[in-house]
Design an enzyme around this catalytic site. Structure first.
Site, short mmCIF file in Angstrom:
data_model
loop_
_atom_site.label_atom_id
_atom_site.label_comp_id
_atom_site.label_asym_id
_atom_site.label_seq_id
_atom_site.Cartn_x
_atom_site.Cartn_y
_atom_site.Cartn_z
N ASP A 1 0.88 -1.15 0.00
CA ASP A 1 0.00 0.00 0.00
C ASP A 1 0.93 1.22 0.00
O ASP A 1 2.00 1.17 0.57
CB ASP A 1 -0.85 -0.04 1.28
CG ASP A 1 -1.83 1.10 1.33
OD1 ASP A 1 -2.40 1.41 0.27
OD2 ASP A 1 -2.02 1.67 2.41
N ASP B 1 -6.66 -1.67 5.61
CA ASP B 1 -6.41 -2.71 4.63
C ASP B 1 -6.82 -4.09 5.10
O ASP B 1 -6.44 -5.09 4.49
CB ASP B 1 -4.92 -2.74 4.28
CG ASP B 1 -4.41 -1.38 3.88
OD1 ASP B 1 -5.14 -0.69 3.15
OD2 ASP B 1 -3.32 -0.99 4.31
#
Lengths: 121, 757
Positions: B442, B646
């Site tokens: 990410d 996430d």
């Protein structure tokens, strides 16, 4: 010679029966009474008792008392429950098991030389 | 307090009252305790918040009585991890000494007999004199078996009656067979042919001595496998200095850390270790957190900052409020997690587990079969050959090596990872991360610092910069987006007044809207502007593109349907992201970046850190589908994120890595937690897991080979071809050292160092 061979085959049959086919005695923590605690002695290569039967969906507490100084006896694993504990020598160690669904739950040392089984019925 | 003392002196019990703060509490608690039947006295020390109760009463009863008057109590006698560890070490030391003594007793008889036999001395029973001498030696041997090998025989018997078999069974049967055969020959030599009148007392004594030696060395080597956990436990301070009110006056009290309760004010001076977790109330300092996070630079702390137990205060004196104590501190949780992971088995070890379950009875059967083959087809003296081969088969087989192969390496590997600030959840995560082929990162908070700053405010209408910032900040106070926080912080830094926002609404993947001071505001990306009918001129778009190409995130701000400004926010890339990503690529791992940011910003960041494959403008909920896509391509996917936004992607990935900032660890949310922010932790995690898996494989192959090859040798498979039969003494030595080899090989992992960075 025939007798010796028969004795040999008999020995093999005995080994198979004694270690694999024989159904060991099971210690029941039965569903009718409120007992939900059991003490297990860890000594001389064995858990006493080693075969335990408990009721479904009922949490139980196992108290291990390790009397064996061998480091093999030092760890107890419950692989299906992803639980483990380091057993101190000559002191009670409490393992609280969650309520379990029907099935077999093994407990053993790291090398599986000490082993026991919990049957949830 | 040592718990063994507590058990011995059951009449006096000490309890800690967690929430007692006034003198009236003392009276209430003492009264409640004194009213219990069996309690002789109850005295409370308010400053220490402890109460000492004498009398024969169960602790549970006392705790319940205290609860009934409204207070929480816990035992003061709980044994700490460190005490348990010390006790374990003392017990192991004692056990080691005992084994060494038993070894000398075994070898003390075995070596002279073996030397005699090697020098050509007859080990046979052919005359009355020989019978008498061997009878005496046989009885001495029995005494040796009792003193040095009693534990094998008792263990074998106990497990036999329990219908189970273990290593003791094999040793007891092997040595027992050799001794029994020999003593029968001594007592009545005529039952076997003259050639077979051979005694094996030397083998019995040697095997017992050697196996005790092997066990003793194994105890030593095993101790070393838990070094990492010992180091972590050693980080726990023993005492804490708390500031409490004593007789109306605030006083510093040195108390054991078990007695620190929530909200205690704790004072820590430079050079001291922090006893519990908390938030700084007073003072400023730098704290060395390297022991937990692997981050070498001390971290600055001041009012409101979080501090954690086990770290070391470097420069200033601080007072902090205890927010997590006892088993709740980050350190205690880390210790717990490492312990749990060390005892969990990766899938690769399961086959060995299944085999161990059947191993011993199978070896017993092989021993019987081997003896039968010798008796039926062997040369004379068949009975002697049968006894030797059966004994050797029983002794050489080593279920221990097989059983130890996986857990010993996992112990060391997981501990090694923890030293590098990498917390591995279980054996499965360890194994899978060694096989990762693609790593999804990410962007925000993983590759970048996750602390964005406002870099440009490009005003395009009549409003001035401060009014724009004030309006946007007012709108964004309700948003939890990290970019929003950057804007609010900038406004706060400039001490701008913020207004109340009405009708706030966040539009996923676009931005936010709301009404401030009767103005309709929109703040977000080009898509939001387009949907709201705000026109963007070519020059505005060029400016935004320019900002994006500099790895900034441009956002449009519209007031009442007209564009007012372009605000650029930039999240700096972490110093070592570039080198860490290079390390992953060097390991042949496909690195993919995901971000919710626009294409141009994403490309700029990806270019800077050397990532060629990236997905921009990914909505949070679409992150998992990108993972699935990679998995569909046959990749074993690791996903690295902050563990909060996430979570679904982390869960779907083959291995989810949560990246912590400092010691703020998301322990439960991922397969692997990286305690420091650096992506090097990722490369370290993969390197450690690869090394551990290689180590496990070496151990398993070694143990399998040993047992598979050793047993036929022992049974005498070489005899028909070369006339060779393995001696039971050699088998004893081989067995003793096979498990030691496994443990020692696992210990080699202690010296593993992830690549320098």
């Amino acid at each position: 010679m025939l007798i010796i061979n028969l004795v040999g085959l008999g020995l093999i049959a005995l080994i198979i029966w004694w270690f694999w086919l024989y159904k060991p005695e099971v210690t029941q923590l039965d569903e009718n009474n409120s007992q939900s605690e059991l003490t297990i002695i860890v000594e001389d290569g064995t858990y006493q008792p080693a075969n335990i039967s408990i009721a479904e969906n009922k949490p139980v507490t196992l108290t291990f008392i390790r009397k064996d100084a061998s480091p093999c006896a030092g760890t107890v694993l419950f692989p299906e429950l992803e639980m483990s504990g380091e057993l101190p020598l000559n002191k009670p160690f409490v393992v609280s098991l969650p309520a379990m669904t029907k099935g077999q739950y093994a407990f053993h040392c790291q090398m599986k030389m000490y082993s026991g089984n919990i049957v949830v019925e | 307090m040592n718990s063994s003392i507590a058990t011995a002196n059951i009449n006096a019990q000490e309890l800690i009252i967690e929430d007692a703060s006034c003198a009236s509490c003392v009276a209430k608690i003492e009264k409640a305790l004194q009213s219990i039947a069996g309690v002789d006295s109850a005295e409370m020390n308010l400053a220490l918040r402890t109460v000492v109760v004498t009398g024969e009463v169960k602790q549970d009863t006392l705790i319940k009585a205290i609860a009934s008057v409204g207070y929480k109590a816990k035992s003061a006698n709980q044994t700490s991890d460190e005490e348990l560890l010390d006790e374990k070490e003392i017990a192991e030391q004692k056990y080691y000494k005992k084994l060494m003594l038993q070894m000398w007793v075994g070898l003390g008889l075995g070596i002279p007999l073996m030397v005699y036999s090697l020098l050509g001395g007859p080990m046979t029973v052919n005359s009355n004199l020989e019978r008498t001498i061997w009878l005496i030696i046989g009885l001495i041997c029995a005494a040796v078996m009792y003193f040095a090998g009693k534990h094998f025989y008792i263990g074998a018997y106990k497990s036999f009656v329990n219908h189970s078999a273990n290593m003791d069974t094999l040793i007891a049967l092997g040595t027992g067979t050799a001794w029994l055969y020999s003593i029968v020959i001594v007592i009545n030599p005529t039952i076997v042919p003259e050639m077979a009148r051979h005694v094996y007392f030397e083998a019995t004594a040697m095997i017992i001595g050697l196996i005790n030696l092997g066990l003793a060395l194994e105890v030593k080597a095993r101790g070393r496998t838990s070094e990492a956990i010992k180091r972590l436990i050693g980080l726990q301070a023993k005492t804490a200095r708390v500031i409490r009110e004593v007789q109306g006056k605030k006083q510093d009290l040195d108390i054991p850390i078990e007695q620190v309760v929530l909200n205690d004010a704790v004072r820590v001076r430079p050079g001291e270790r922090l006893p519990v977790d908390g938030t700084v109330l007073e003072g400023e300092t730098a704290i060395d957190e390297s022991m937990l996070t692997g981050e070498p630079m001390p971290v600055k702390k001041s009012l409101g900052d979080e501090v954690v137990a086990g770290t070391i205060n470097k420069t200033g004196s601080i007072i902090f409020k205890a927010t997590r104590v006892g088993k709740d501190t980050a350190l205690a949780q880390i210790i717990n997690m490492v312990k749990r992971a060390q005892n969990s088995k990766p899938p690769i070890g399961r086959l060995a587990d299944v085999i161990s379950g059947y191993f011993v009875p199978v070896i017993m059967i092989i021993a019987v079969v081997s003896a039968m083959v010798w008796l039926n087809f062997g040369p004379e003296p068949t009975i002697a050959f049968a006894v030797v081969s059966a004994t050797t088969v029983l002794i050489i087989a080593c279920p221990c090596a097989l059983g130890l192969a996986t857990p010993m390496s996992v112990m060391v590997g997981v501990g090694k990872a923890a030293e590098a600030g990498v917390l591995i959840r279980n054996g499965e995560a360890l194994q899978t991360s060694s096989k990762i082929t693609a790593m999804v990162l990410d962007k925000t908070g993983t590759i970048t610092l996750g602390a964005p700053k406002v870099t440009d405010i490009n005003v395009v209408n009549a409003l001035d910069e401060n009014s724009i910032l004030s309006l946007v900040a007012s709108l964004e106070t309700s948003s939890e987006h990290p970019l929003a926080q950057a804007i609010v912080e900038t406004a706060n830094d400039k001490a701008l007044a913020l207004s109340k926002v009405d009708k706030f609404h966040a539009i996923t993947g676009q931005g936010v809207q709301g009404v401030v001071d009767n103005k309709q505001l929109f703040f977000g990306n080009a898509k939001l502007m387009k949907e709201q009918g705000v026109s963007l001129t070519a020059s505005v778009i060029t400016t935004a593109q320019q900002m994006a190409s500099e790895a900034k995130t441009p956002m449009y701000f519209a007031v009442n349907g007209e564009l007012a400004a372009i605000i650029a926010v930039s999240d700096p890339i972490k110093d070592d992201s570039i080198s860490a990503i290079q390390r992953l690529k060097d390991n042949g791992i496909r690195v993919v970046m995901l971000t919710g940011d626009n294409q141009a910003t994403a490309k700029a960041v990806a270019d800077k850190v050397g990532i060629t494959e990236f997905f921009a403008e990914v909505l949070p909920e679409d992150k998992s589908s990108k993972i699935a896509e990679l998995q569909h391509q046959g990749e074993i996917v690791g996903m690295t994120g902050d563990g909060i936004n996430d979570a679904p992607a982390l869960a779907l990935a083959n291995v989810g890595f949560a990246i912590g900032t400092g010691t703020d660890v998301a322990i439960e949310s991922a397969d692997i937690t990286l305690m420091r922010g650096s992506l090097h932790g990722l490369a370290d995690a993969i390197a450690v897991s690869k090394a551990t898996l290689t180590n496990i494989k070496q151990n398993l192959i070694g143990a399998f080979m040993y047992n598979v090859a050793g047993v036929p040798f022992a049974a005498g498979i070489l005899y028909p071809f070369f006339g060779l039969l393995l001696s039971p003494v050699i088998a004893g030595a081989a067995m003793a050292f096979s498990s030691l080899t496994v443990v020692s090989n696992a210990n080699r992992l202690r010296f593993f160092k992830p690549q320098e960075h």
